[in-house]
Design a protein around this motif. Structure first.
Motif, PDB file in Angstrom:
ATOM      1  N   GLY A  17       0.906  -1.067   0.096  1.00 26.64           N
ATOM      2  CA  GLY A  17       0.082   0.086  -0.009  1.00 26.64           C
ATOM      3  C   GLY A  17       1.092   1.172   0.048  1.00 26.64           C
ATOM      4  O   GLY A  17       2.035   1.100   0.546  1.00 26.64           O
ATOM      5  N   VAL A  18       0.031   2.516  -0.349  1.00 23.12           N
ATOM      6  CA  VAL A  18       1.001   3.604  -0.470  1.00 23.12           C
ATOM      7  C   VAL A  18       0.180   4.703  -0.028  1.00 23.12           C
ATOM      8  O   VAL A  18      -1.026   4.752  -0.349  1.00 23.12           O
ATOM      9  CB  VAL A  18       1.473   3.915  -1.956  1.00 23.12           C
ATOM     10  CG1 VAL A  18       2.333   5.467  -2.001  1.00 23.12           C
ATOM     11  CG2 VAL A  18       2.281   2.837  -2.548  1.00 23.12           C
ATOM     12  N   TYR A  19       0.833   5.676   0.671  1.00 27.22           N
ATOM     13  CA  TYR A  19      -0.049   6.741   1.170  1.00 27.22           C
ATOM     14  C   TYR A  19       0.755   7.946   0.905  1.00 27.22           C
ATOM     15  O   TYR A  19       1.902   8.214   1.095  1.00 27.22           O
ATOM     16  CB  TYR A  19      -0.306   6.780   2.727  1.00 27.22           C
ATOM     17  CG  TYR A  19      -1.052   7.827   3.349  1.00 27.22           C
ATOM     18  CD1 TYR A  19      -2.235   7.636   4.101  1.00 27.22           C
ATOM     19  CD2 TYR A  19      -0.462   9.069   3.618  1.00 27.22           C
ATOM     20  CE1 TYR A  19      -2.994   8.812   4.462  1.00 27.22           C
ATOM     21  CE2 TYR A  19      -1.141  10.190   4.090  1.00 27.22           C
ATOM     22  CZ  TYR A  19      -2.670   9.908   4.647  1.00 27.22           C
ATOM     23  OH  TYR A  19      -3.057  10.880   5.430  1.00 27.22           O
ATOM     24  N   HIS A  65       1.808   9.412  -9.073  1.00 31.59           N
ATOM     25  CA  HIS A  65       0.934   8.872  -8.084  1.00 31.59           C
ATOM     26  C   HIS A  65      -0.373   8.579  -8.606  1.00 31.59           C
ATOM     27  O   HIS A  65      -0.961   9.493  -8.797  1.00 31.59           O
ATOM     28  CB  HIS A  65       1.354   9.460  -6.864  1.00 31.59           C
ATOM     29  CG  HIS A  65       2.456   9.682  -6.132  1.00 31.59           C
ATOM     30  ND1 HIS A  65       3.256   8.797  -5.714  1.00 31.59           N
ATOM     31  CD2 HIS A  65       3.416  10.803  -6.378  1.00 31.59           C
ATOM     32  CE1 HIS A  65       4.503   9.165  -5.276  1.00 31.59           C
ATOM     33  NE2 HIS A  65       4.512  10.496  -5.730  1.00 31.59           N
ATOM     34  N   GLY A  66      -0.894   7.502  -8.256  1.00 33.32           N
ATOM     35  CA  GLY A  66      -2.266   7.091  -8.470  1.00 33.32           C
ATOM     36  C   GLY A  66      -2.921   6.950  -7.144  1.00 33.32           C
ATOM     37  O   GLY A  66      -2.429   6.745  -6.101  1.00 33.32           O
ATOM     38  N   ALA A  67      -4.442   7.012  -7.386  1.00 35.66           N
ATOM     39  CA  ALA A  67      -5.152   6.902  -5.876  1.00 35.66           C
ATOM     40  C   ALA A  67      -6.354   5.877  -6.137  1.00 35.66           C
ATOM     41  O   ALA A  67      -7.137   6.064  -7.013  1.00 35.66           O
ATOM     42  CB  ALA A  67      -5.742   8.297  -5.826  1.00 35.66           C
ATOM     43  N   ASP A  68      -6.358   4.719  -5.405  1.00 36.10           N
ATOM     44  CA  ASP A  68      -7.726   4.019  -5.422  1.00 36.10           C
ATOM     45  C   ASP A  68      -8.679   4.657  -4.316  1.00 36.10           C
ATOM     46  O   ASP A  68      -9.824   4.718  -4.778  1.00 36.10           O
ATOM     47  CB  ASP A  68      -7.369   2.649  -4.503  1.00 36.10           C
ATOM     48  CG  ASP A  68      -6.239   1.915  -5.383  1.00 36.10           C
ATOM     49  OD1 ASP A  68      -6.726   1.867  -6.571  1.00 36.10           O
ATOM     50  OD2 ASP A  68      -5.323   1.542  -4.974  1.00 36.10           O
ATOM     51  N   LEU A  69      -8.150   5.863  -3.357  1.00 35.86           N
ATOM     52  CA  LEU A  69      -8.972   6.482  -2.738  1.00 35.86           C
ATOM     53  C   LEU A  69      -8.431   7.840  -2.720  1.00 35.86           C
ATOM     54  O   LEU A  69      -7.320   7.894  -2.314  1.00 35.86           O
ATOM     55  CB  LEU A  69      -9.175   6.082  -1.429  1.00 35.86           C
ATOM     56  CG  LEU A  69      -9.825   6.693  -0.172  1.00 35.86           C
ATOM     57  CD1 LEU A  69     -11.316   6.841  -0.611  1.00 35.86           C
ATOM     58  CD2 LEU A  69      -9.731   6.078   1.078  1.00 35.86           C
ATOM     59  N   PHE A  70      -8.940   8.764  -3.137  1.00 29.81           N
ATOM     60  CA  PHE A  70      -8.418  10.242  -2.796  1.00 29.81           C
ATOM     61  C   PHE A  70      -9.400  10.978  -1.873  1.00 29.81           C
ATOM     62  O   PHE A  70     -10.489  11.087  -2.040  1.00 29.81           O
ATOM     63  CB  PHE A  70      -8.590  11.055  -4.449  1.00 29.81           C
ATOM     64  CG  PHE A  70      -7.569  12.199  -4.424  1.00 29.81           C
ATOM     65  CD1 PHE A  70      -7.475  13.096  -3.406  1.00 29.81           C
ATOM     66  CD2 PHE A  70      -6.633  12.041  -5.508  1.00 29.81           C
ATOM     67  CE1 PHE A  70      -6.569  14.118  -3.608  1.00 29.81           C
ATOM     68  CE2 PHE A  70      -5.711  13.007  -5.549  1.00 29.81           C
ATOM     69  CZ  PHE A  70      -5.885  14.065  -4.986  1.00 29.81           C
ATOM     70  N   GLY A  71      -8.537  11.461  -0.936  1.00 36.58           N
ATOM     71  CA  GLY A  71      -9.465  12.237  -0.011  1.00 36.58           C
ATOM     72  C   GLY A  71      -8.948  13.667   0.090  1.00 36.58           C
ATOM     73  O   GLY A  71      -8.115  14.139   0.051  1.00 36.58           O
ATOM     74  N   MET A  83      -7.324   6.447 -10.057  1.00 34.55           N
ATOM     75  CA  MET A  83      -7.052   4.906 -10.854  1.00 34.55           C
ATOM     76  C   MET A  83      -8.599   4.456 -11.281  1.00 34.55           C
ATOM     77  O   MET A  83      -9.461   4.854 -10.911  1.00 34.55           O
ATOM     78  CB  MET A  83      -6.649   3.753  -9.563  1.00 34.55           C
ATOM     79  CG  MET A  83      -5.310   4.251  -9.040  1.00 34.55           C
ATOM     80  SD  MET A  83      -3.695   3.991  -9.918  1.00 34.55           S
ATOM     81  CE  MET A  83      -3.580   2.051 -10.040  1.00 34.55           C
ATOM     82  N   PRO A  84      -8.443   3.675 -12.111  1.00 32.70           N
ATOM     83  CA  PRO A  84      -9.871   2.954 -12.735  1.00 32.70           C
ATOM     84  C   PRO A  84     -10.415   2.422 -11.555  1.00 32.70           C
ATOM     85  O   PRO A  84     -10.011   1.698 -10.776  1.00 32.70           O
ATOM     86  CB  PRO A  84      -9.426   2.012 -13.661  1.00 32.70           C
ATOM     87  CG  PRO A  84      -8.050   2.114 -14.146  1.00 32.70           C
ATOM     88  CD  PRO A  84      -7.181   2.947 -12.990  1.00 32.70           C
TER      89      PRO A  84
END
Length: 214
Positions: free
Chosen positions: A129-131, A143-149, A182-183
């Motif tokens: 995982g990446v933060y 950088h990609g995001a599965d979750l963008f807050g 990300m998709p």
């Protein structure tokens, strides 16, 4: 099963119990239970995009930008998360607190922070995982995001009255932040509404409003 392990198993399934496990002084309230209900729906992918509006000092950052990412990474250990705020300093504060939760001995998941990649602006987990923490206007290329807050993209009422600040924030969100999704990537928008023409207001006045849960 021992009581301690039972607590950990419950915390792996429930965000509220996770908060209680990680903070023995934690107090549940009606509005935080409602917030948690929607955050859990986001994690289960029943919601793709979630907006949360609360006044200052109502635990929105505590729950949505600190505890939720730590719990989310435990349940989705290979996820890539980007959390943004109006300033890099605020974003890195949330990053540090999330990282500290994962490094705490009470953390109920197997995921840990990599010892060789643990800066407050960017850290990785042992599971892949990446933060990444970012301030509005900051670069997040590559950088990609599965979750963008997004947590308080506009600092307060004075900044919100500035058309330049509102426009720059809106452009950064659309031209930089959302291009990193990300998709199938999800979005979590948390903040206090200071102006009807803030980024949240513009979204809610657009055709895209139907894609958000408020």
């Amino acid at each position: 099963m021992k009581i301690q392990e039972l607590d950990r198993e419950i915390a792996r399934q429930s965000l509220e119990d996770f908060c209680a496990l990680m903070d023995r002084r934690y107090e549940s309230t009606p509005h935080t239970r409602l917030l948690i209900e929607y955050l859990e729906a986001l994690e289960r992918r029943e919601i793709q995009r979630l907006m949360v509006f609360l006044p200052p000092r109502h635990s929105k950052t505590y729950h949505a930008s600190e505890r939720f990412p730590a719990w989310y990474l435990g349940r989705h250990p290979r996820a890539q998360i980007i959390m943004a705020s109006y300033s890099a300093a605020l974003a890195t504060t949330a990053s540090r607190r999330t990282r500290d939760l994962i490094e705490a001995k009470e953390y109920p998941f197997r995921t840990q922070v990599r010892v060789d990649v643990r800066g407050v602006e960017r850290w990785e987990t042992t599971e892949g995982g990446v933060y990444l923490a970012a301030g509005v206007g900051g670069g997040i290329t590559g950088h990609g995001a599965d979750l963008f807050g997004y947590d308080d993209l506009i600092k307060g009422p004075e900044e919100a009255r500035s058309a330049v600040v509102r426009e720059n924030t809106w452009e950064w969100m659309g031209q930089v932040a959302q291009t990193r999704l990300m998709p199938g990537g999800q979005e979590l928008f948390v903040g206090t509404r200071w102006h009807t023409d803030d980024p949240a207001g513009r979204i809610l006045e657009s055709e895209d409003a139907k894609n958000w849960t408020v």
